[in-house]
Write an enzyme that holds these catalytic residues in place. Structure first.
Site, PDB file in Angstrom:
ATOM      1  N   PRO A 166      49.030  36.720  40.553  1.00 20.59           N
ATOM      2  CA  PRO A 166      48.485  35.930  41.656  1.00 20.59           C
ATOM      3  C   PRO A 166      47.784  36.689  42.784  1.00 20.59           C
ATOM      4  CG  PRO A 166      50.838  36.149  41.902  1.00 20.59           C
ATOM      5  CD  PRO A 166      50.490  36.795  40.597  1.00 20.59           C
ATOM      6  N   CYS A 167      46.644  37.297  42.495  1.00 18.90           N
ATOM      7  CA  CYS A 167      45.878  37.993  43.532  1.00 18.90           C
ATOM      8  C   CYS A 167      45.312  37.026  44.563  1.00 18.90           C
ATOM      9  CB  CYS A 167      44.785  38.857  42.919  1.00 18.90           C
ATOM     10  SG  CYS A 167      43.660  37.993  41.825  1.00 18.90           S
TER      11      CYS A 167
END
Length: 181
Positions: free
Chosen positions: A149-150
């Site tokens: 989850p950047c």
């Protein structure tokens, strides 16, 4: 999760998966998902080629590759539909540089579902307090967007800075994860 597999001689099956945040290019070996990215499939194929990984269309892939792709699609769809908060599909970060690998592996632990943190905070957590820009670059090269989850990393003022899928996709993902009030 595999983090340093030897890509030499490996083939990955590739497909494009339509989602509410735009098309995602997915690629899987017999063992793991190696790519989940935005952008033209040609760019993804080139990236894999540079890393020494051969590619085939999903229809020409092995049963094991198709199984990993099916699992990834199902988990991505469940996540984007609000029915899942994390991913268990096997992942392989062979396409990430060592620093990018270190950075994206820190994401789930450092910034859980429904939270955000800044690039500077993530750099600090990586014991690289002056590396906020390098963190941004590493996240921009995340080979497993959405899955790792950047999108949870934002500017120091909370602003939505760049995202591989565009700011609308980042807004969508953050809104999806926003805690209910």
């Amino acid at each position: 999760m595999r983090t340093n597999s030897d890509p030499a001689g490996t083939t990955a099956a590739v497909t494009v998966h339509s989602t509410p945040v735009g098309p995602l290019v997915l690629a899987a070996t017999d063992d793991a998902l190696v790519l989940c990215c935005y952008g033209p499939p040609e760019d993804a194929l080139e990236r894999m080629s540079r890393a020494g990984t051969d590619t085939a269309q999903e229809s020409e892939g092995t049963a094991a590759q198709r199984k990993v792709l099916d699992e990834a699609r199902g988990q991505i769809d469940a996540y984007l539909g609000g029915r899942r908060r994390d991913f268990t599909v096997p992942m392989d970060l062979r396409l990430a540089t060592p620093f990018s690998r270190q950075t994206v592996l820190k994401l789930d632990e450092f910034v859980p579902y429904g939270r955000t943190a800044s690039y500077a905070q993530l750099a600090e957590a990586l014991d690289r307090p002056r590396a906020a820009r390098a963190v941004g670059t590493a996240l921009g090269a995340n080979p497993l967007c959405v899955v790792l989850p950047c999108h949870r990393i934002v500017g120091s003022t909370g602003s939505l800075n760049g995202y591989a899928g565009g700011l609308e996709a980042k807004r969508f993902l953050l809104a999806l994860e926003a805690p209910e009030e």
